[in-house]
Design a protein around this motif. Structure first.
Motif, PDB file in Angstrom:
ATOM      1  N   UNK A  28       0.838  -1.209   0.000  1.00  0.00           N
ATOM      2  CA  UNK A  28       0.000   0.000   0.000  1.00  0.00           C
ATOM      3  C   UNK A  28       0.869   1.252   0.000  1.00  0.00           C
ATOM      4  N   UNK A  29       1.980   1.166   0.721  1.00  0.00           N
ATOM      5  CA  UNK A  29       2.874   2.319   0.829  1.00  0.00           C
ATOM      6  C   UNK A  29       3.429   2.679  -0.552  1.00  0.00           C
ATOM      7  N   UNK A  30       3.743   1.654  -1.337  1.00  0.00           N
ATOM      8  CA  UNK A  30       4.324   1.907  -2.657  1.00  0.00           C
ATOM      9  C   UNK A  30       3.319   2.592  -3.581  1.00  0.00           C
ATOM     10  N   UNK A  31       2.015   2.429  -3.280  1.00  0.00           N
ATOM     11  CA  UNK A  31       0.990   3.115  -4.082  1.00  0.00           C
ATOM     12  C   UNK A  31       0.748   4.535  -3.572  1.00  0.00           C
ATOM     13  N   UNK A  32       1.464   4.907  -2.512  1.00  0.00           N
ATOM     14  CA  UNK A  32       1.300   6.261  -1.982  1.00  0.00           C
ATOM     15  C   UNK A  32       0.046   6.433  -1.148  1.00  0.00           C
ATOM     16  N   UNK A  33      -0.563   5.308  -0.742  1.00  0.00           N
ATOM     17  CA  UNK A  33      -1.823   5.375   0.003  1.00  0.00           C
ATOM     18  C   UNK A  33      -1.589   5.764   1.460  1.00  0.00           C
ATOM     19  N   UNK A  34      -0.488   5.280   2.037  1.00  0.00           N
ATOM     20  CA  UNK A  34      -0.297   5.518   3.467  1.00  0.00           C
ATOM     21  C   UNK A  34       1.169   5.518   3.843  1.00  0.00           C
ATOM     22  N   UNK A  35       1.418   5.924   5.085  1.00  0.00           N
ATOM     23  CA  UNK A  35       2.769   5.904   5.643  1.00  0.00           C
ATOM     24  C   UNK A  35       2.851   4.746   6.637  1.00  0.00           C
ATOM     25  N   UNK A  36       4.047   4.239   6.833  1.00  0.00           N
ATOM     26  CA  UNK A  36       4.226   3.019   7.625  1.00  0.00           C
ATOM     27  C   UNK A  36       5.204   3.322   8.753  1.00  0.00           C
ATOM     28  N   UNK A  37       4.791   3.079  10.004  1.00  0.00           N
ATOM     29  CA  UNK A  37       5.741   3.192  11.115  1.00  0.00           C
ATOM     30  C   UNK A  37       5.863   1.807  11.733  1.00  0.00           C
ATOM     31  N   UNK A  38       7.073   1.291  11.806  1.00  0.00           N
ATOM     32  CA  UNK A  38       7.292   0.019  12.503  1.00  0.00           C
ATOM     33  C   UNK A  38       8.066   0.330  13.779  1.00  0.00           C
ATOM     34  N   UNK A  39       7.492  -0.030  14.924  1.00  0.00           N
ATOM     35  CA  UNK A  39       8.153   0.262  16.199  1.00  0.00           C
ATOM     36  C   UNK A  39       9.168  -0.830  16.513  1.00  0.00           C
ATOM     37  N   UNK A  40      10.111  -0.491  17.374  1.00  0.00           N
ATOM     38  CA  UNK A  40      11.212  -1.419  17.643  1.00  0.00           C
ATOM     39  C   UNK A  40      10.925  -2.301  18.854  1.00  0.00           C
ATOM     40  N   UNK A  41       9.652  -2.690  19.009  1.00  0.00           N
ATOM     41  CA  UNK A  41       9.309  -3.554  20.143  1.00  0.00           C
ATOM     42  C   UNK A  41       9.930  -4.930  19.923  1.00  0.00           C
ATOM     43  N   UNK A  42      10.714  -5.378  20.896  1.00  0.00           N
ATOM     44  CA  UNK A  42      11.365  -6.684  20.757  1.00  0.00           C
ATOM     45  C   UNK A  42      10.372  -7.781  21.140  1.00  0.00           C
ATOM     46  N   UNK A  43      10.144  -8.700  20.235  1.00  0.00           N
ATOM     47  CA  UNK A  43       9.257  -9.843  20.467  1.00  0.00           C
ATOM     48  C   UNK A  43       7.985  -9.502  21.244  1.00  0.00           C
ATOM     49  N   UNK A  44       7.084  -8.720  20.653  1.00  0.00           N
ATOM     50  CA  UNK A  44       5.844  -8.393  21.369  1.00  0.00           C
ATOM     51  C   UNK A  44       5.038  -9.633  21.741  1.00  0.00           C
ATOM     52  N   UNK A  45       5.214 -10.732  20.977  1.00  0.00           N
ATOM     53  CA  UNK A  45       4.424 -11.935  21.267  1.00  0.00           C
ATOM     54  C   UNK A  45       4.746 -12.517  22.640  1.00  0.00           C
ATOM     55  N   UNK A  46       5.899 -12.150  23.187  1.00  0.00           N
ATOM     56  CA  UNK A  46       6.266 -12.664  24.510  1.00  0.00           C
ATOM     57  C   UNK A  46       5.620 -11.895  25.650  1.00  0.00           C
ATOM     58  N   UNK A  47       4.891 -10.808  25.327  1.00  0.00           N
ATOM     59  CA  UNK A  47       4.270  -9.982  26.364  1.00  0.00           C
ATOM     60  C   UNK A  47       2.774 -10.269  26.432  1.00  0.00           C
ATOM     61  N   UNK A  48       2.172  -9.929  27.569  1.00  0.00           N
ATOM     62  CA  UNK A  48       0.723 -10.057  27.685  1.00  0.00           C
ATOM     63  C   UNK A  48       0.065  -8.991  26.814  1.00  0.00           C
ATOM     64  N   UNK A  49      -1.099  -9.318  26.255  1.00  0.00           N
ATOM     65  CA  UNK A  49      -1.768  -8.382  25.343  1.00  0.00           C
ATOM     66  C   UNK A  49      -2.030  -7.029  26.003  1.00  0.00           C
ATOM     67  N   UNK A  50      -2.340  -7.032  27.300  1.00  0.00           N
ATOM     68  CA  UNK A  50      -2.627  -5.758  27.983  1.00  0.00           C
ATOM     69  C   UNK A  50      -1.391  -4.860  28.010  1.00  0.00           C
ATOM     70  N   UNK A  51      -0.219  -5.510  28.105  1.00  0.00           N
ATOM     71  CA  UNK A  51       1.030  -4.732  28.085  1.00  0.00           C
ATOM     72  C   UNK A  51       1.350  -4.274  26.666  1.00  0.00           C
ATOM     73  N   UNK A  52       1.105  -5.171  25.725  1.00  0.00           N
ATOM     74  CA  UNK A  52       1.412  -4.833  24.331  1.00  0.00           C
ATOM     75  C   UNK A  52       0.602  -3.637  23.845  1.00  0.00           C
ATOM     76  N   UNK A  53      -0.701  -3.637  24.143  1.00  0.00           N
ATOM     77  CA  UNK A  53      -1.537  -2.537  23.647  1.00  0.00           C
ATOM     78  C   UNK A  53      -1.126  -1.214  24.296  1.00  0.00           C
ATOM     79  N   UNK A  54      -0.764  -1.249  25.585  1.00  0.00           N
ATOM     80  CA  UNK A  54      -0.345  -0.011  26.267  1.00  0.00           C
ATOM     81  C   UNK A  54       0.955   0.525  25.659  1.00  0.00           C
TER      82      UNK A  54
END
Length: 398
Positions: A83-109
Motif C-alpha cells: 500500500x505504501x508503494x501506491x502512496x496510500x499511506x505511511x508506515x511506522x514500525x516500532x522497535x518492540x522486541x518480540x511483542x508476542x512474549x508480552x501479555x496483550x494488555x502490556x502490548x496494547x499499552x
C-alpha cells in the motif's frame, strides 16, 4: 498525496462554510489517521478491514494515513509496504522486541504509547490524531463527525477526547444520527486526541491496561481523566467486525458490541448543526431540566411502565446496575455521564442514576419518602427545554 484528484485550491473552496453553516473546516493535513496493527493476526484480514473502510471514505485522502505496526512482522510488512508503494499511506514500525512474549494488555499499552509519541513528534506537526483499532467498519460520515466535534473539544477544557462509538447505540434504541452526547466512559475503538492531551498523559502512561487506566476515577478518585468527558455520537460511526478479541472480558463484551447500529446517513458535514449544546454548562443545564421532569421509579427492581410516557429516572446502588443490565440485555460495564446513563427502552427515555451522583440532588423529594412514582414538574431556573438537546421530555422520543 494527489490521489484525491482535487487541486489544493479546489479543496479549500469546497471546505469553506456557506452562509448559515455551523461546520468549520479543519486543516486535514494536521489531523493524522492512525491504524493500529498487531503482529499476531493469522492473516492481514483484520487490518485490511479497517484500512479498506478508511480508504472508502471520500475525505480520507486529504489526510495522512499511517499504519502503526507494533514490531517486525513479515506478513504485515508485505501487505503494508504494498500500500505504501501506491502512496496510500505511511508506515511506522516500532522497535518492540518480540511483542508476542508480552501479555496483550502490556502490548496494547506500549503500542499506543509508541504510536502517539511517533505521530505527535512527527516533523509534519500534527495537532490531532484519530486512532483506529483493526477489525472495524466505519460509517460513511465518520470523518465529518470528528471534524464537526473537534471545535467543541478544542474550546471546552472539560472535553478530553472524541470517540466514534456509542457502546449503548443499539438499533432498537432509535437514537438520532445527527446528535452527539457527552460521556465519562472511554472507549478506545476509534478515538481522537489532541497533541496537548498526549503531552499531559505521557509522563504517567501505564505499562499495562491503558484503556482501563483512561477510565479510572469514575468513582471520584484522582485519575488521568480528571472529571473530563468524551464526545460521542448517539449513533455509532464505528462497528467492530470480525474477531479482534484478546480476552474473556472482551469476548463477553463482543455480544453487546455486535448489536451496535452503524450510522448510514450520507455524508453531509453540516447535518450536525449547532453543537453548542455539548458545551458543559449548556449540556448540564439541559440535562438538569430533564432529570427534574422525569418520573422516578423506586429502584432498578421496578418494572418500567412501558404503556405510559417517560422519561423515567431510576436510581441505583452499585450492584443493582448489573441486575438491571441483565434484565434489559445491557453490558455490565457502566457507560455513563457523571453517574447518569441514558438508555431507551421501547421509545421511553430512561435515566439510570447512581445513588451518589450529583443528579439525584436535583430530586430532594426522593429522600423524603414521598411517593416514588410521582411526577414533579418544578419550574427550573435555567429556562425551557433546550431544543438542541437530543431528548424531548413528556412524550416518546421520535
Amino acid at each position: 498525496g494527489s490521489g484525491h484528484g482535487l487541486s489544493a485550491g479546489a479543496r479549500m473552496k469546497e471546505a469553506e462554510p456557506k452562509e448559515g453553516e455551523y461546520y468549520r473546516p479543519w486543516d486535514a493535513k494536521k489531523v493524522a489517521l492512525v491504524v493500529m496493527a498487531y503482529c499476531d493476526h493469522e492473516t492481514t484480514h483484520e487490518l485490511a478491514k479497517t484500512v479498506d473502510s478508511l480508504r472508502g471514505l471520500g475525505k480520507a485522502a486529504m489526510h495522512d494515513i499511517f499504519v502503526s505496526q507494533e514490531g517486525a512482522d513479515s506478513r504485515l510488512n508485505t501487505y503494508v509496504v504494498g500500500l505504501q508503494s501506491k502512496g496510500v499511506l505511511k508506515h511506522i514500525v516500532h522497535d518492540t522486541v518480540n511483542p508476542r512474549g508480552m501479555h496483550m494488555r502490556e502490548r496494547t499499552a506500549l503500542h499506543q504509547h509508541k504510536a502517539m509519541e511517533g505521530i505527535f513528534n512527527d516533523p509534519q506537526g500534527y495537532t490531532h490524531a484519530i486512532f483506529f483499532e483493526d477489525s472495524v467498519e466505519l460509517a460513511p460520515d465518520t470523518l465529518d463527525f470528528f471534524a464537526a466535534a473537534t471545535p467543541i473539544m478544542d474550546k471546552d477544557p472539560s472535553v478530553w477526547c472524541v470517540s466514534g462509538s456509542n457502546e449503548l447505540g443499539y438499533g432498537e434504541m432509535d437514537w438520532e444520527e445527527t446528535k452527539m452526547m457527552r460521556t465519562s466512559h472511554f472507549s478506545g475503538i476509534v478515538w481522537m486526541a489532541r497533541k496537548e492531551l498526549w503531552e499531559e498523559l505521557k509522563p504517567a502512561w501505564p505499562s499495562s491496561s491503558w484503556i482501563e487506566w483512561m477510565n479510572e476515577g469514575k468513582d471520584g478518585g484522582a485519575s488521568a481523566r480528571d472529571g473530563r468527558s468524551c464526545i460521542i455520537p448517539e449513533v455509532s460511526r464505528v462497528k467492530r467486525v470480525g474477531n479482534a478479541v484478546y480476552s474473556a472480558e472482551e469476548a463477553k463484551y463482543e455480544q453487546y458490541l455486535s448489536r451496535v447500529k452503524l450510522a448510514t446517513a450520507p455524508v453531509d458535514h453540516n447535518m450536525f448543526g449547532d453543537l453548542s449544546y455539548l458545551i458543559k454548562q449548556n449540556y448540564d443545564n439541559a440535562l438538569a431540566v430533564q432529570v427534574k421532569k422525569a418520573r422516578i421509579l423506586g429502584s432498578t427492581r421496578s418494572e418500567v411502565p412501558f404503556n405510559s410516557y417517560g422519561p423515567f429516572l431510576i436510581p441505583y446502588k452499585g450492584s443493582d446496575y448489573a441486575m438491571f443490565a441483565r434484565k434489559y440485555h445491557l453490558p455490565n460495564e457502566i457507560v455513563d455521564y457523571e453517574g447518569l446513563t441514558v438508555i431507551k427502552l421501547q421509545s421511553n427515555l430512561i435515566y439510570l442514576v447512581s445513588e451518589d451522583s450529583q443528579w439525584l440532588l436535583l430530586r430532594p423529594e426522593r429522600t423524603k419518602g414521598s411517593h416514588p412514582d410521582r411526577n414533579l414538574h418544578g419550574a427550573h431556573p435555567h429556562g425551557p427545554h433546550d431544543p438542541h438537546f437530543g431528548f424531548q421530555a413528556g412524550g416518546p422520543h421520535h
